[in-house]
Design an enzyme around this catalytic site. Structure first.
Site, PDB file in Angstrom:
ATOM      1  N   THR A  76       0.859  -1.189   0.000  1.00  0.00           N
ATOM      2  CA  THR A  76       0.000   0.000   0.000  1.00  0.00           C
ATOM      3  C   THR A  76       0.893   1.235   0.000  1.00  0.00           C
ATOM      4  O   THR A  76       1.910   1.285   0.688  1.00  0.00           O
ATOM      5  CB  THR A  76      -0.957   0.004   1.212  1.00  0.00           C
ATOM      6  OG1 THR A  76      -1.847  -1.101   1.075  1.00  0.00           O
ATOM      7  CG2 THR A  76      -1.781   1.286   1.268  1.00  0.00           C
TER       8      THR A  76
ATOM      9  N   PHE B  26       1.157   5.259   0.659  1.00  0.00           N
ATOM     10  CA  PHE B  26       0.534   6.307   1.473  1.00  0.00           C
ATOM     11  C   PHE B  26       1.054   7.674   1.033  1.00  0.00           C
ATOM     12  O   PHE B  26       2.214   7.796   0.636  1.00  0.00           O
ATOM     13  CB  PHE B  26       0.894   6.119   2.950  1.00  0.00           C
ATOM     14  CG  PHE B  26       0.325   4.865   3.556  1.00  0.00           C
ATOM     15  CD1 PHE B  26      -0.849   4.895   4.285  1.00  0.00           C
ATOM     16  CD2 PHE B  26       0.966   3.641   3.399  1.00  0.00           C
ATOM     17  CE1 PHE B  26      -1.383   3.739   4.842  1.00  0.00           C
ATOM     18  CE2 PHE B  26       0.450   2.484   3.953  1.00  0.00           C
ATOM     19  CZ  PHE B  26      -0.735   2.528   4.680  1.00  0.00           C
TER      20      PHE B  26
END
Ligand SMILES: O=C(O)C(=O)C[C@]1(C(=O)O)C=C[C@@H](O)C=C1
Length: 374
Positions: A269, A271
């Site tokens: 992921t 960010f």
């Protein structure tokens, strides 16, 4: 079970061990002296910044420090270990200059918290929030200096709420960081029997749907605000299982019934680190930068093609292109989220951006920042 030693240590080995530990102690004391020297220098930099009224956190400088050290690492320390060590050192130095307040999707144990600590180091003031919306609100209101929000996942793609809020709020991106996301099935009991519902953030449920379909086909999938919130609920009810991090399992005292259940073994992921533009000017060029934009074009033939022409003309690479509906009353119009390699201070990037702006109905720079140094 602990391994039994093959042979008992000889006096010569014990002597060698004690000698090596003495040397480690001496090196540690030298390191401590040097780290304090470094901290005093950072404090002096902080003093000048205060006089100038400029900011303490300089992501491009931190990226350059880490890149420089990685390039000169003589070993045997592995290069991958350089960034986390120096992020902690710089975090401690930064804290001497000023406290850094960081908002993220909490509670304790979320991947957002892990990403925040990985990026800013642990010498920060943590501001856990109950939703991505709250991270934007708290950062916009100045109750946090920075907000850390998930932008995209390598399995599931863009995080819709973040993309929508990036469009509608004035916050901009000053840095990015990415995290390997390992999801585990957590539970009070250490087995898969009698699980009525799996509670997790919708992204985590989606990233594990293959495993869930195979192993828990009849359990309800129940979306909650964060994986850590799911873990908190599962700790109170044996009929629930959560999908969350290793950290959440220890935080909430749950068994890891099944480790690494994400469908993609390399699940990551990304960010974004956000801040208020009035308080923090854009980071300067670091040599390895990304510029994020959101644009829309008029609905006419060839409009999308026109968007990429300036990039090709000026040799600018596009590393991401993603669309979101513009919610324009069912008109099938879209916003396009684009990441470009480079910084507007570079002439070819500036020229491409200018030509791109000219062919867009809507054009907003979401931020320009150093690429992830992990
Ligand atoms: O070089 C600076 O501007 C510093 O404040 C020092 C330092 C560091 O510890 O190296 C600390 C904070 C900044 O984000 C960048 C670097």
């Amino acid at each position: 079970m602990a391994e039994t030693p093959k042979e008992s240590p000889t006096p010569a080995q014990d002597h060698a061990l004690a000698g090596l530990r003495d040397q480690i102690d001496a090196v540690d004391r030298e390191l401590l002296k040097l780290l304090n020297q470094r901290a005093a220098l950072a404090q002096a930099v902080g003093g000048i910044k205060k006089q100038q009224g400029s900011l303490v956190f300089r992501p491009e400088r931190e990226a350059a420090v880490i890149a420089g050290l990685k390039a000169h690492n003589p070993g045997p320390l592995q290069s991958d270990t350089i960034a986390p060590i120096w992020r902690e050192i710089m975090s401690a130095c930064r804290a001497l200059e000023t406290p850094t307040r960081v908002a993220y999707l909490g509670p304790a144990g979320t991947f957002s918290e892990q990403a925040s600590l990985g990026f800013f180091g642990s010498s920060i003031v943590r501001v856990p929030c109950t939703s991505i919306d709250e991270v934007f609100r708290v950062t916009s209101a100045g109750a946090a200096d920075f907000g850390v929000v998930p932008v995209e996942n390598s399995t599931e793609g863009g995080v819709a709420r973040t993309l929508d809020l990036l469009l509608s709020t004035p916050l901009f991106i000053v840095a990015e960081t990415s995290l390997f996301v390992r999801h585990n099935l957590l539970r009070v009991r250490n087995d898969l029997a009698e699980i009525e519902a799996v509670v997790a953030h919708p992204q985590a449920l989606a990233q594990c749907q293959g495993w869930l379909a195979q192993h828990l086909p009849h359990a309800e999938r129940r979306p909650v605000s964060s994986n850590a919130e799911g873990a908190r609920l599962a700790a109170q009810d044996a009929k629930l299982a959560a999908i969350a991090s290793d950290r959440a399992s220890s935080e909430y005292g749950l068994h890891i019934v099944a480790p690494a259940i994400q469908d993609d073994a390399h699940n990551r992921t990304r960010f974004a680190v956000l801040t208020q533009p009035e308080l923090h000017p854009s980071p300067r060029a670091s040599g390895r930068d990304c510029t994020s934009l959101v644009v829309s074009v008029l609905n006419r033939p060839g409009a999308l093609h026109d968007l990429v022409v300036p990039l090709k003309t000026h040799g600018v690479s596009m590393t991401r292109f993603e669309s979101r509906p513009a919610r324009s009353g069912g008109q099938w119009e879209y916003y396009f989220y684009i990441d470009l390699q480079g910084h507007p201070d570079e002439a070819h990037v500036a020229r491409a951006l200018k030509e791109l702006r000219d062919c867009c109905a809507f054009f907003k720079v979401l931020g320009t920042y150093p690429l992830d140094t992990h």
